[in-house]
Design an enzyme around this catalytic site. Sequence first.
Site, PDB file in Angstrom:
ATOM      1  CG  ASN A  18      -9.653  14.667  -1.077  1.00 46.49           C
ATOM      2  OD1 ASN A  18      -9.827  15.518  -2.299  1.00 46.49           O
ATOM      3  ND2 ASN A  18      -8.643  13.565  -0.725  1.00 46.49           N
ATOM      4  CG  MET A  94      -8.007   6.579   6.666  1.00 47.73           C
ATOM      5  SD  MET A  94      -9.575   7.008   5.356  1.00 47.73           S
ATOM      6  CE  MET A  94      -8.153   7.114   4.472  1.00 47.73           C
ATOM      7  CG  LEU A  97     -17.944   9.040  11.992  1.00 51.86           C
ATOM      8  CD1 LEU A  97     -18.213  10.790  11.525  1.00 51.86           C
ATOM      9  CD2 LEU A  97     -17.469   9.668  13.064  1.00 51.86           C
ATOM     10  CG  ASN A 111     -16.991  10.069   3.227  1.00 53.78           C
ATOM     11  OD1 ASN A 111     -15.479  10.677   3.192  1.00 53.78           O
ATOM     12  ND2 ASN A 111     -16.469   9.260   3.140  1.00 53.78           N
ATOM     13  CG  HIS A 113     -15.310   5.760  -0.854  1.00 50.72           C
ATOM     14  ND1 HIS A 113     -14.724   5.461  -0.181  1.00 50.72           N
ATOM     15  CD2 HIS A 113     -15.666   5.392  -2.269  1.00 50.72           C
ATOM     16  CE1 HIS A 113     -14.474   3.897  -0.622  1.00 50.72           C
ATOM     17  NE2 HIS A 113     -15.079   4.100  -1.934  1.00 50.72           N
ATOM     18  CE  LYS A 181      -3.019  16.896 -12.320  1.00 52.43           C
ATOM     19  NZ  LYS A 181      -2.122  16.516 -13.351  1.00 52.43           N
ATOM     20  CB  ALA A 183     -12.353  12.434  -9.338  1.00 57.13           C
TER      21      ALA A 183
HETATM   22  C1  GAR Z   1      -8.585  10.241  -0.321  1.00 55.54           C
HETATM   23  O1  GAR Z   1      -7.860   9.973  -1.919  1.00 55.54           O
HETATM   24  C2  GAR Z   1      -9.391   9.970  -0.671  1.00 55.54           C
HETATM   25  O2  GAR Z   1     -10.483   9.839  -0.841  1.00 55.54           O
HETATM   26  C3  GAR Z   1      -9.388   8.951   0.875  1.00 55.54           C
HETATM   27  O3  GAR Z   1      -8.541   8.908   1.487  1.00 55.54           O
HETATM   28  C4  GAR Z   1      -7.461   9.989   0.302  1.00 55.54           C
HETATM   29  C5  GAR Z   1      -7.392  10.423   1.669  1.00 55.54           C
HETATM   30  O4  GAR Z   1      -5.822  11.024   0.235  1.00 55.54           O
HETATM   31  N1  GAR Z   1     -10.483   8.417   1.128  1.00 55.54           N
HETATM   32  C6  GAR Z   1     -11.655   7.331   1.748  1.00 55.54           C
HETATM   33  O5  GAR Z   1     -10.653   6.091   1.033  1.00 55.54           O
HETATM   34  C7  GAR Z   1     -12.138   7.025   3.113  1.00 55.54           C
HETATM   35  N2  GAR Z   1     -13.406   5.880   2.658  1.00 55.54           N
HETATM   36  P1  GAR Z   1      -5.812  12.898   1.819  1.00 55.54           P
HETATM   37  O6  GAR Z   1      -5.417  12.473   3.222  1.00 55.54           O
HETATM   38  O7  GAR Z   1      -4.401  13.136   0.670  1.00 55.54           O
HETATM   39  O8  GAR Z   1      -6.911  13.624   1.343  1.00 55.54           O
END
Ligand code: GAR
Length: 204
Positions: A18, A94, A97, A111, A113, A181, A183
Amino acid sequence: MKKKKVNIAVLVSGGGTNLQALIDAEKSGIIESGKISLVISNKADAFALSRAEKAGIKTAVASKKELGQAGMEERISALISENSIDFLVLAGFMCILSQSFTKQYDHRIINIHPSLIPSFCGEGFYGLRVHEAALEKGVKVTGATVHFVNEIPDGGEIIIQKAVTIPDGSTPQSLQKRVMKLAEWKILPLACELVSKKILNGEI
Ligand code: GAR
């Protein structure tokens, strides 16, 4: 005259796909009201930090393991003031806060999700676990949500959502990739621009 931009810090914990989507969106002009000037990780070995370095973005580590919750948040706050950060983007961060932290940055933290909130969200729902839960329940549609961060985990005002269908035979891993990919990598940059623009215009 150069246009003024919102100063963005991205918070990460892992692979950083992301974050990469945000970096690419700034390069291509999808994000034009903000500039990513700092990437903060709670993990020193997160691959996301290498992505930031490769893009020439300053990095910092605020380890919850070493500093504890309060110490980590103090370090993040210090980094925010030292670097004149206006806006925080949690991109695969992860850690939850605390209320005392989020209260200080009302409408200044977003954030991503990986589900359609209010499904499969809140404490304990992160990363692959979200997709495992969706598959266990047998839902046929999932997606991703970008929201403002407040004191309730995944409970802040929703900014953008995008739905994704779940093909038969999906695994948590294949579904995670599909949701990213189709969304996440699209709506996070869009939300980042939307909120940056509102901050610049004094609308929030
Ligand atoms: C992503 O799918 C994000 O939406 C999720 O962790 C992944 C991180 O991937 N976040 C959560 O679950 C937060 N509660 P990335 O490090 O490749 O972006």
